[in-house]
Scaffold this motif. Structure first.
Motif, PDB file in Angstrom:
ATOM      1  N   LEU A  41     -33.720  54.999  -9.401  1.00 19.61           N
ATOM      2  CA  LEU A  41     -33.250  55.792 -10.529  1.00 19.61           C
ATOM      3  C   LEU A  41     -31.729  55.935 -10.501  1.00 19.61           C
ATOM      4  O   LEU A  41     -31.053  55.751 -11.518  1.00 19.61           O
ATOM      5  N   PHE A  42     -31.191  56.231  -9.327  1.00 15.25           N
ATOM      6  CA  PHE A  42     -29.737  56.344  -9.216  1.00 15.25           C
ATOM      7  C   PHE A  42     -29.067  55.016  -9.545  1.00 15.25           C
ATOM      8  O   PHE A  42     -28.101  54.968 -10.312  1.00 15.25           O
ATOM      9  N   GLY A  43     -29.573  53.934  -8.962  1.00 19.60           N
ATOM     10  CA  GLY A  43     -28.954  52.640  -9.188  1.00 19.60           C
ATOM     11  C   GLY A  43     -28.940  52.253 -10.654  1.00 19.60           C
ATOM     12  O   GLY A  43     -27.933  51.754 -11.169  1.00 19.60           O
ATOM     13  N   ALA A  44     -30.063  52.498 -11.338  1.00 21.39           N
ATOM     14  CA  ALA A  44     -30.157  52.137 -12.750  1.00 21.39           C
ATOM     15  C   ALA A  44     -29.215  52.987 -13.601  1.00 21.39           C
ATOM     16  O   ALA A  44     -28.476  52.460 -14.447  1.00 21.39           O
ATOM     17  N   TYR A  45     -29.229  54.301 -13.363  1.00 22.73           N
ATOM     18  CA  TYR A  45     -28.406  55.178 -14.208  1.00 22.73           C
ATOM     19  C   TYR A  45     -26.923  55.018 -13.885  1.00 22.73           C
ATOM     20  O   TYR A  45     -26.079  54.993 -14.795  1.00 22.73           O
ATOM     21  N   ALA A  46     -26.589  54.892 -12.615  1.00 20.72           N
ATOM     22  CA  ALA A  46     -25.181  54.715 -12.243  1.00 20.72           C
ATOM     23  C   ALA A  46     -24.641  53.397 -12.804  1.00 20.72           C
ATOM     24  O   ALA A  46     -23.484  53.320 -13.232  1.00 20.72           O
ATOM     25  N   THR A  47     -25.466  52.362 -12.802  1.00 24.45           N
ATOM     26  CA  THR A  47     -25.055  51.100 -13.413  1.00 24.45           C
ATOM     27  C   THR A  47     -24.744  51.308 -14.887  1.00 24.45           C
ATOM     28  O   THR A  47     -23.729  50.818 -15.402  1.00 24.45           O
ATOM     29  N   GLY A  48     -25.614  52.046 -15.578  1.00 27.17           N
ATOM     30  CA  GLY A  48     -25.374  52.343 -16.987  1.00 27.17           C
ATOM     31  C   GLY A  48     -24.087  53.108 -17.202  1.00 27.17           C
ATOM     32  O   GLY A  48     -23.309  52.820 -18.127  1.00 27.17           O
ATOM     33  N   LEU A  54     -21.358  53.178 -15.276  1.00 21.72           N
ATOM     34  CA  LEU A  54     -20.179  52.364 -14.986  1.00 21.72           C
ATOM     35  C   LEU A  54     -19.950  51.301 -16.062  1.00 21.72           C
ATOM     36  O   LEU A  54     -18.809  51.084 -16.500  1.00 21.72           O
ATOM     37  N   LEU A  55     -21.009  50.643 -16.498  1.00 25.66           N
ATOM     38  CA  LEU A  55     -20.857  49.617 -17.527  1.00 25.66           C
ATOM     39  C   LEU A  55     -20.437  50.225 -18.865  1.00 25.66           C
ATOM     40  O   LEU A  55     -19.623  49.652 -19.596  1.00 25.66           O
ATOM     41  N   ALA A  56     -20.980  51.393 -19.189  1.00 24.70           N
ATOM     42  CA  ALA A  56     -20.603  52.052 -20.439  1.00 24.70           C
ATOM     43  C   ALA A  56     -19.140  52.497 -20.411  1.00 24.70           C
ATOM     44  O   ALA A  56     -18.412  52.336 -21.399  1.00 24.70           O
ATOM     45  N   CYS A  57     -18.707  53.038 -19.291  1.00 26.37           N
ATOM     46  CA  CYS A  57     -17.309  53.462 -19.172  1.00 26.37           C
ATOM     47  C   CYS A  57     -16.364  52.264 -19.247  1.00 26.37           C
ATOM     48  O   CYS A  57     -15.303  52.330 -19.888  1.00 26.37           O
ATOM     49  N   HIS A  58     -16.743  51.179 -18.609  1.00 25.23           N
ATOM     50  CA  HIS A  58     -15.907  49.976 -18.659  1.00 25.23           C
ATOM     51  C   HIS A  58     -15.814  49.447 -20.088  1.00 25.23           C
ATOM     52  O   HIS A  58     -14.742  49.028 -20.548  1.00 25.23           O
ATOM     53  N   THR A  59     -16.926  49.485 -20.812  1.00 27.43           N
ATOM     54  CA  THR A  59     -16.927  49.068 -22.217  1.00 27.43           C
ATOM     55  C   THR A  59     -15.975  49.935 -23.038  1.00 27.43           C
ATOM     56  O   THR A  59     -15.205  49.423 -23.864  1.00 27.43           O
ATOM     57  N   ALA A  60     -16.031  51.252 -22.819  1.00 28.37           N
ATOM     58  CA  ALA A  60     -15.166  52.158 -23.576  1.00 28.37           C
ATOM     59  C   ALA A  60     -13.693  51.861 -23.336  1.00 28.37           C
ATOM     60  O   ALA A  60     -12.889  51.818 -24.282  1.00 28.37           O
ATOM     61  N   ALA A  61     -13.315  51.642 -22.071  1.00 24.19           N
ATOM     62  CA  ALA A  61     -11.917  51.361 -21.748  1.00 24.19           C
ATOM     63  C   ALA A  61     -11.456  50.061 -22.397  1.00 24.19           C
ATOM     64  O   ALA A  61     -10.358  49.983 -22.966  1.00 24.19           O
ATOM     65  N   LEU A  62     -12.300  49.025 -22.342  1.00 20.83           N
ATOM     66  CA  LEU A  62     -11.933  47.739 -22.929  1.00 20.83           C
ATOM     67  C   LEU A  62     -11.927  47.793 -24.448  1.00 20.83           C
ATOM     68  O   LEU A  62     -11.085  47.154 -25.104  1.00 20.83           O
ATOM     69  N   LEU A  63     -12.853  48.540 -25.032  1.00 25.21           N
ATOM     70  CA  LEU A  63     -12.938  48.624 -26.492  1.00 25.21           C
ATOM     71  C   LEU A  63     -11.667  49.226 -27.070  1.00 25.21           C
ATOM     72  O   LEU A  63     -11.138  48.742 -28.080  1.00 25.21           O
ATOM     73  N   ARG A  64     -11.172  50.298 -26.429  1.00 26.25           N
ATOM     74  CA  ARG A  64      -9.935  50.919 -26.927  1.00 26.25           C
ATOM     75  C   ARG A  64      -8.740  49.997 -26.726  1.00 26.25           C
ATOM     76  O   ARG A  64      -7.871  49.888 -27.600  1.00 26.25           O
ATOM     77  N   THR A  65      -8.687  49.309 -25.598  1.00 25.63           N
ATOM     78  CA  THR A  65      -7.533  48.472 -25.275  1.00 25.63           C
ATOM     79  C   THR A  65      -7.535  47.155 -26.049  1.00 25.63           C
ATOM     80  O   THR A  65      -6.519  46.761 -26.624  1.00 25.63           O
TER      81      THR A  65
END
Length: 260
Positions: free
Chosen positions: A103-110, A112-123
């Motif tokens: 559960l931790f691995g799945a949610y933490a992956t989500g 981190l990937l979502a945050c990375h998407t947000a940073a790249l989307l703005r930039t």
């Protein structure tokens, strides 16, 4: 004269909301490293909260720092290195726990990937595109709240989220589609964004439900008390996580109109 019990934290909630709104508008407008750093901090805080909820209190602060640093490193790496690296960080965090590792691995992956998407989307895509996701998520939340209160009706999933109704859920889909239509016309991509926005609305609601399920499973009301009157960072960004994950997938497969 004191306020009734349900309203006693109103001043605290209002003050926190104003601070979050001002800070959010500033980092959105600033973009670049300022926005990215804010996302890294938020991502680290969410992983910290997740670690605490799932039984890793002793390791939670360290995992939060590692997650934030991993997001910072991923920002300067090519995508084919960044994405596996973030997944490995989530797996490493799961390995530190004695229970609920999957559960931790799945949610933490989500997270981190979502945050990375947000940073790249703005930039890489620009302010309008990150605002599109934010506005869709907010429109879904607002429409769902008012439709649920005004129309009521059968509950969507009472065992997980007892306040959500089918009327509010469907209203959220329509609100997301309408918001997508507006942004599609503004961005010059026509009506293509409307259907995608409805799908983003669905995944945003799924993100909200997933976090609610985790909290019920571990028996907590809020993910933390980091935000006075509002609970934790996960409580505020759970829907955004679901939305960003879909947007990231659409972006990778070049399904988002107007973005390469």
């Amino acid at each position: 004269m004191s306020l009734p019990a349900p309203w006693r934290d109103l001043n605290t909630r209002f003050f926190s909301a104003v601070v979050m709104m001002i800070a959010g508008l500033f980092v959105l407008w600033a973009g670049g490293m300022i926005f990215a750093a804010a996302v890294w901090i938020i991502g680290g805080a969410m992983v910290w909260e997740l670690s605490r909820m799932l039984g890793g209190s002793a390791w939670a602060p360290g995992m939060g720092v590692i997650a934030g640093l991993a997001l910072a490193v991923a920002w300067v790496l090519p995508l084919w290195l960044a994405l596996p690296g973030l997944v490995l960080v989530a797996v490493f965090g799961a390995w530190q726990l004695s229970q609920r590792r999957v559960l931790f691995g799945a949610y933490a992956t989500g997270v981190l990937l979502a945050c990375h998407t947000a940073a790249l989307l703005r930039t890489d895509a620009g302010l309008a595109w990150i605002l599109w996701v934010i506005c869709v998520v907010v429109a879904v939340d607002v429409a769902g709240y008012f439709a649920g209160r005004a129309i009521g009706g059968p509950k969507f999933w009472p065992a997980i989220s007892p306040k959500k109704t089918w009327s509010g859920t469907v209203a959220g889909w329509f609100a997301g589609a309408v918001m997508g239509l507006g942004f599609g016309l503004y961005l010059g991509v026509g009506t293509e964004l409307m259907i995608l926005s409805a799908l983003v609305a669905v995944t945003g609601q799924a993100g909200d439900i997933w976090e609610s399920w985790i909290k019920r499973r571990v028996g907590v009301k809020d993910s933390s008390d980091l935000i006075p009157g509002h609970g934790g960072v996960l409580d505020r960004f759970d829907a955004m996580l679901g939305a960003m994950l879909l947007v990231g997938a659409l972006w990778i497969f070049r399904i988002l109109p107007g973005i390469l």
